[in-house]
Design a protein around this motif. Structure first.
Motif, PDB file in Angstrom:
ATOM      1  N   SER A 119       8.509   8.934   4.928  1.00  0.00           N
ATOM      2  CA  SER A 119       7.433   8.192   4.257  1.00  0.00           C
ATOM      3  C   SER A 119       6.737   9.072   3.224  1.00  0.00           C
ATOM      4  O   SER A 119       6.327   8.592   2.164  1.00  0.00           O
ATOM      5  N   GLN A 120       6.623  10.357   3.512  1.00  0.00           N
ATOM      6  CA  GLN A 120       6.017  11.277   2.550  1.00  0.00           C
ATOM      7  C   GLN A 120       6.902  11.436   1.312  1.00  0.00           C
ATOM      8  O   GLN A 120       6.400  11.511   0.190  1.00  0.00           O
ATOM      9  N   ASP A 152       3.190   6.273   2.692  1.00  0.00           N
ATOM     10  CA  ASP A 152       3.007   7.199   3.811  1.00  0.00           C
ATOM     11  C   ASP A 152       1.924   6.711   4.778  1.00  0.00           C
ATOM     12  O   ASP A 152       1.364   7.482   5.541  1.00  0.00           O
ATOM     13  N   SER A 153       1.668   5.409   4.772  1.00  0.00           N
ATOM     14  CA  SER A 153       0.682   4.835   5.689  1.00  0.00           C
ATOM     15  C   SER A 153       1.280   4.694   7.088  1.00  0.00           C
ATOM     16  O   SER A 153       2.498   4.761   7.276  1.00  0.00           O
ATOM     17  N   VAL A 154       0.425   4.460   8.051  1.00  0.00           N
ATOM     18  CA  VAL A 154       0.872   4.256   9.435  1.00  0.00           C
ATOM     19  C   VAL A 154       1.794   3.042   9.513  1.00  0.00           C
ATOM     20  O   VAL A 154       2.831   3.080  10.190  1.00  0.00           O
ATOM     21  N   ARG A 155       1.445   1.962   8.804  1.00  0.00           N
ATOM     22  CA  ARG A 155       2.297   0.762   8.805  1.00  0.00           C
ATOM     23  C   ARG A 155       3.679   1.060   8.223  1.00  0.00           C
ATOM     24  O   ARG A 155       4.683   0.536   8.696  1.00  0.00           O
ATOM     25  N   GLY A 175       0.818  -1.211   0.000  1.00  0.00           N
ATOM     26  CA  GLY A 175       0.000   0.000   0.000  1.00  0.00           C
ATOM     27  C   GLY A 175       0.850   1.257   0.000  1.00  0.00           C
ATOM     28  O   GLY A 175       2.012   1.244  -0.379  1.00  0.00           O
ATOM     29  N   ARG A 176       0.243   2.344   0.426  1.00  0.00           N
ATOM     30  CA  ARG A 176       0.890   3.659   0.379  1.00  0.00           C
ATOM     31  C   ARG A 176       2.123   3.721   1.269  1.00  0.00           C
ATOM     32  O   ARG A 176       2.124   3.213   2.383  1.00  0.00           O
ATOM     33  N   ALA A 232       6.369   8.314  -0.680  1.00  0.00           N
ATOM     34  CA  ALA A 232       5.062   8.346  -1.352  1.00  0.00           C
ATOM     35  C   ALA A 232       5.085   9.295  -2.543  1.00  0.00           C
ATOM     36  O   ALA A 232       4.484   9.013  -3.585  1.00  0.00           O
TER      37      ALA A 232
END
Length: 118
Positions: free
Chosen positions: A102-103, A78-81, A75-76, A106
């Motif tokens: 993470s950003q 920049d997700s929490v994971r 997934g993304r 992404a």
């Protein structure tokens, strides 16, 4: 290579760039390379040229993407994971640093997606 500064309040990321020295060594090797070595050295020279052109943000984003992928996060970026995976990969990261990395990852994913669909 240690990427992250010790100051928890500051988002300082050290990006080590040695592409120039390596590129020079590859260029020297190309001058004396035989026909069987030339294709590999030419490919290496092209990769080094691309590395020299990358911005610090791209280098950080690519590092983050690798760490996120190594952790098996889907997934993304920049997700929490993904943020959690970055903090586990580099325990010295603050939450803010991991979020910013993470950003950047992404953003690179988004750029690649737009290039493929354009």
């Amino acid at each position: 290579m240690k990427l992250f500064g010790q100051d928890k309040e500051d988002f300082s990321v050290l990006v080590v760039r040695e592409a120039d020295e390596v590129a020079e060594a590859v260029d020297q090797a190309l001058k004396t390379a035989g026909p069987e070595e030339r294709p590999g050295l030419e490919r290496a020279a092209a990769l080094l040229a691309a590395a020299r052109e990358a911005t610090d943000g791209e280098l950080r984003g690519n590092w983050a993407r690798r760490k996120i992928a190594e952790a098996g996060v889907k997934g993304r970026a920049d997700s929490v994971r993904a943020v959690k995976a970055l903090r586990e990969a580099e325990p010295g990261l603050t939450l803010l640093q991991a979020v910013r990395l993470s950003q950047e990852a992404a953003a690179l994913d988004d750029q690649e997606h737009h290039r493929r669909t354009a």
